[in-house]
Design a protein around this motif. Structure first.
Motif, mmCIF file in Angstrom:
data_model
loop_
_atom_site.group_PDB
_atom_site.id
_atom_site.type_symbol
_atom_site.label_atom_id
_atom_site.label_comp_id
_atom_site.label_asym_id
_atom_site.label_seq_id
_atom_site.Cartn_x
_atom_site.Cartn_y
_atom_site.Cartn_z
ATOM 1 N N ILE A 197 38.184 137.106 127.267
ATOM 2 C CA ILE A 197 38.857 138.342 126.851
ATOM 3 C C ILE A 197 38.763 139.358 127.985
ATOM 4 N N ASN A 198 39.878 139.995 128.313
ATOM 5 C CA ASN A 198 39.914 141.021 129.356
ATOM 6 C C ASN A 198 40.330 142.362 128.767
ATOM 7 N N ILE A 199 39.826 143.428 129.345
ATOM 8 C CA ILE A 199 40.321 144.772 129.021
ATOM 9 C C ILE A 199 41.160 145.238 130.198
ATOM 10 N N HIS A 200 42.444 145.444 129.925
ATOM 11 C CA HIS A 200 43.319 145.955 130.983
ATOM 12 C C HIS A 200 43.488 147.443 130.761
ATOM 13 N N HIS A 201 43.385 148.220 131.848
ATOM 14 C CA HIS A 201 43.377 149.668 131.681
ATOM 15 C C HIS A 201 44.793 150.247 131.741
ATOM 16 N N SER A 202 45.674 149.656 130.930
ATOM 17 C CA SER A 202 46.982 150.264 130.680
ATOM 18 C C SER A 202 47.476 149.761 129.329
ATOM 19 N N TYR A 218 43.549 138.027 125.539
ATOM 20 C CA TYR A 218 42.983 136.785 126.043
ATOM 21 C C TYR A 218 43.528 136.544 127.442
ATOM 22 N N VAL A 219 42.690 135.983 128.288
ATOM 23 C CA VAL A 219 43.059 135.764 129.683
ATOM 24 C C VAL A 219 43.746 134.428 129.837
ATOM 25 N N THR A 220 44.878 134.439 130.526
ATOM 26 C CA THR A 220 45.589 133.201 130.865
ATOM 27 C C THR A 220 45.859 133.230 132.370
ATOM 28 N N GLU A 221 46.481 132.186 132.856
ATOM 29 C CA GLU A 221 46.746 132.131 134.301
ATOM 30 C C GLU A 221 47.769 133.194 134.707
ATOM 31 N N ASN A 222 48.551 133.655 133.746
ATOM 32 C CA ASN A 222 49.554 134.693 134.054
ATOM 33 C C ASN A 222 48.915 136.070 133.899
ATOM 34 N N LEU A 223 48.756 136.761 135.014
ATOM 35 C CA LEU A 223 47.988 138.001 135.054
ATOM 36 C C LEU A 223 48.423 139.021 133.998
ATOM 37 N N ASP A 224 47.442 139.406 133.156
ATOM 38 C CA ASP A 224 47.647 140.459 132.151
ATOM 39 C C ASP A 224 48.786 140.136 131.193
ATOM 40 N N GLU A 225 49.100 138.855 131.013
ATOM 41 C CA GLU A 225 50.164 138.476 130.069
ATOM 42 C C GLU A 225 49.630 137.642 128.910
ATOM 43 N N VAL A 274 51.145 146.303 134.788
ATOM 44 C CA VAL A 274 50.352 145.082 134.993
ATOM 45 C C VAL A 274 49.703 145.143 136.369
ATOM 46 N N GLY A 275 48.555 144.480 136.507
ATOM 47 C CA GLY A 275 47.935 144.345 137.820
ATOM 48 C C GLY A 275 46.971 145.460 138.152
ATOM 49 N N ALA A 276 46.738 145.616 139.456
ATOM 50 C CA ALA A 276 45.715 146.556 139.913
ATOM 51 C C ALA A 276 46.222 147.996 139.867
ATOM 52 N N GLU A 277 45.293 148.921 139.805
ATOM 53 C CA GLU A 277 45.516 150.370 139.906
ATOM 54 C C GLU A 277 46.543 150.925 138.902
ATOM 55 N N VAL A 328 33.616 137.762 128.473
ATOM 56 C CA VAL A 328 34.316 139.052 128.405
ATOM 57 C C VAL A 328 34.405 139.642 129.801
ATOM 58 N N LEU A 329 35.632 139.977 130.229
ATOM 59 C CA LEU A 329 35.834 140.662 131.506
ATOM 60 C C LEU A 329 35.860 142.164 131.221
ATOM 61 N N ALA A 330 34.729 142.815 131.531
ATOM 62 C CA ALA A 330 34.572 144.251 131.264
ATOM 63 C C ALA A 330 34.876 145.022 132.540
ATOM 64 N N ARG A 331 36.174 145.132 132.834
ATOM 65 C CA ARG A 331 36.673 145.719 134.077
ATOM 66 C C ARG A 331 36.216 144.874 135.265
ATOM 67 N N TYR A 332 36.279 143.576 135.117
ATOM 68 C CA TYR A 332 36.023 142.648 136.229
ATOM 69 C C TYR A 332 37.285 142.558 137.046
ATOM 70 N N MET A 333 37.215 142.969 138.321
ATOM 71 C CA MET A 333 38.428 143.149 139.094
ATOM 72 C C MET A 333 38.750 141.967 140.005
ATOM 73 N N GLN A 334 38.621 140.799 139.457
ATOM 74 C CA GLN A 334 38.988 139.596 140.202
ATOM 75 C C GLN A 334 39.884 138.718 139.331
ATOM 76 N N ILE A 335 40.901 138.154 139.933
ATOM 77 C CA ILE A 335 41.815 137.271 139.203
ATOM 78 C C ILE A 335 41.184 135.884 139.103
ATOM 79 N N LEU A 336 41.086 135.363 137.889
ATOM 80 C CA LEU A 336 40.464 134.051 137.655
ATOM 81 C C LEU A 336 41.498 132.954 137.887
ATOM 82 N N SER A 337 41.073 131.897 138.528
ATOM 83 C CA SER A 337 42.010 130.821 138.879
ATOM 84 C C SER A 337 42.311 129.956 137.660
HETATM 85 N N1 LIG Z 1 43.793 134.712 135.453
HETATM 86 C C1 LIG Z 1 43.565 135.988 135.124
HETATM 87 N N2 LIG Z 1 42.553 136.665 135.704
HETATM 88 C C2 LIG Z 1 42.334 137.964 135.370
HETATM 89 C C3 LIG Z 1 43.169 138.619 134.441
HETATM 90 C C4 LIG Z 1 44.221 137.852 133.826
HETATM 91 O O1 LIG Z 1 44.966 138.357 132.950
HETATM 92 N N3 LIG Z 1 44.385 136.564 134.192
HETATM 93 N N4 LIG Z 1 42.980 139.991 134.188
HETATM 94 C C5 LIG Z 1 42.289 140.696 135.271
HETATM 95 C C6 LIG Z 1 41.922 142.138 135.092
HETATM 96 N N5 LIG Z 1 42.794 142.989 135.900
HETATM 97 C C7 LIG Z 1 43.344 144.020 135.207
HETATM 98 O O2 LIG Z 1 42.952 144.262 134.057
HETATM 99 C C8 LIG Z 1 42.990 142.814 137.292
HETATM 100 C C9 LIG Z 1 41.887 142.610 138.112
HETATM 101 C C10 LIG Z 1 42.084 142.409 139.483
HETATM 102 C C11 LIG Z 1 43.344 142.422 140.044
HETATM 103 C C12 LIG Z 1 43.479 142.177 141.507
HETATM 104 O O3 LIG Z 1 44.543 142.347 142.096
HETATM 105 N N6 LIG Z 1 42.361 141.747 142.110
HETATM 106 C C13 LIG Z 1 42.331 141.352 143.561
HETATM 107 C C14 LIG Z 1 41.052 141.814 144.222
HETATM 108 C C15 LIG Z 1 40.811 143.301 143.989
HETATM 109 C C16 LIG Z 1 39.448 143.713 144.581
HETATM 110 O O4 LIG Z 1 38.820 142.873 145.269
HETATM 111 O O5 LIG Z 1 39.048 144.855 144.325
HETATM 112 C C17 LIG Z 1 42.310 139.826 143.601
HETATM 113 O O6 LIG Z 1 41.699 139.204 142.671
HETATM 114 O O7 LIG Z 1 42.809 139.302 144.604
HETATM 115 C C18 LIG Z 1 44.440 142.641 139.222
HETATM 116 C C19 LIG Z 1 44.261 142.846 137.846
HETATM 117 C C20 LIG Z 1 40.990 139.974 135.582
HETATM 118 N N7 LIG Z 1 41.307 138.648 135.951
#
Ligand SMILES: Nc1nc2c(c(=O)[nH]1)N[C@@H](CN(C=O)c1ccc(C(=O)N[C@@H](CCC(=O)O)C(=O)O)cc1)CN2
Length: 291
Positions: free
Chosen positions: A197-202, A230-237, A208-211, A176-185
């Motif tokens: 599972i991710n929680i997106h704050h919108s 559910y988390v996929t390679e396509n951010l927040d999709e 979509v995306g940050a902030e 579970v990504l509980a406001r984990y702010m890193q994009i998973l490869s």
């Molecule tokens: N492969 C995926 N990874 C993640 C997803 C996803 O859907 N697919 N959701 C995000 C969560 N998220 C918004 O809910 C989100 C988190 C982080 C970022 C972002 O731009 N992160 C930057 C670094 C920011 C920092 O260091 O503070 C980055 O990773 O380069 C956008 C959206 C979680 N992961």
């Protein structure tokens, strides 16, 4: 002093989820197999998007005291019964066994602590195996609950994800990504081997995306929301599991939006994690069916 305990676990109960191409006879086959093994059906729900060969989904919950011992024969019987011209996938889940959950967090604590509190009160059929964070801020809080906390910096993302996989080591059922702010490869998502599972704050697909709260304030929205997916390679999709919203106004600053949104985020994430742990969620293409 521990809070009063409930239990979301269901002793001697299991679920069977069946999905695939719809055709007559599926319910008869499934219920006959369960009955042959002494399973007493306590709940059954199903959905078809087209009875003439569309997508079919069914979740059955049954009571069977000797489930663990009978499971191999049950699975063998169901596999044999569904080979005759059916095009279906199925899975059994033992509802008396908690899901092993790893939680990833960054600095925000509200979603993380909410899940810990719910688990401690027995409101989640889960155990929290560990918390992993790219910041050390929450270590003391988490360790105070007796939960292992691992600080894994993400300056080197590849090294961080290798460490994540080492820590998880095939010993969890859900991340579970509980406001984990890193994009998973993509390689990590392929290697982790369990749902994430991710929680997106919108209120996706908005912002979509940050902030997202800053973007929402700039847009002048009248509602904000949260989305568990559910988390996929396509951010927040990824496939959406649960969403909710709250009304806001021009009087709210971006900080007000974040504060008010936090309550929505943690409730939405908790419902999504609960439903997943109860085996109520079926993924289908970019969507989910939630029983
Ligand atoms: N492969 C995926 N990874 C993640 C997803 C996803 O859907 N697919 N959701 C995000 C969560 N998220 C918004 O809910 C989100 C988190 C982080 C970022 C972002 O731009 N992160 C930057 C670094 C920011 C920092 O260091 O503070 C980055 O990773 O380069 C956008 C959206 C979680 N992961």
């Amino acid at each position: 002093m521990r809070p009063p305990q409930q239990s979301a676990l269901r002793p001697d109960h299991a679920s069977l989820v069946v999905h695939g191409r719809d055709q007559p006879g599926i319910v008869a086959v499934v219920t006959s197999v369960l009955a042959r093994h002494g399973a007493n059906i306590v709940a059954l729900d199903q959905h078809s998007d087209d009875p003439e060969g569309g997508a079919f989904f069914q979740r059955t919950v049954f009571h069977l005291p000797d489930y663990t011992a009978l499971r191999p024969a049950l699975e063998q019987d169901l596999a044999a019964a569904l080979t005759g011209g059916f095009n279906l996938q199925w899975r059994f889940t033992d509802l008396s066994v908690p899901r092993r959950v790893a939680i990833f967090a960054s600095r925000a604590d509200h979603c993380l602590l909410d899940l810990i509190w719910r688990q401690r009160r027995g409101q989640l059929p889960a155990t929290i195996s560990m918390v992993v964070s790219n910041h050390p801020d929450l270590a003391q809080d988490v360790r105070g609950f007796g939960i292992p906390f691992f600080h894994v910096p993400t300056e080197d993302k590849a090294a961080a994800e290798a460490e994540h996989l080492r820590l998880l080591d095939g010993n969890v059922d859900l991340v579970v990504l509980a406001r984990y702010m890193q994009i998973l490869s993509s390689p990590f998502l392929e290697a982790v081997g369990v749902p994430v599972i991710n929680i997106h704050h919108s209120f996706l697909p908005a912002f979509v995306g940050a902030e997202p709260y800053r973007k929402a304030k700039e847009r002048g929205v009248k509602i904000i929301g949260a989305t568990a997916h559910y988390v996929t390679e396509n951010l927040d999709e990824g496939p959406i599991i649960e969403q909710d919203v709250v009304r806001v106004s021009h009087r709210d600053t971006a900080q007000d939006l974040a504060r008010r949104g936090a309550d929505v985020e943690r409730q939405v994430l908790a419902r999504a994690v609960l439903w997943h742990c109860q085996d109520r969620v079926v993924r289908h293409d970019r969507q989910t069916i939630v029983f």
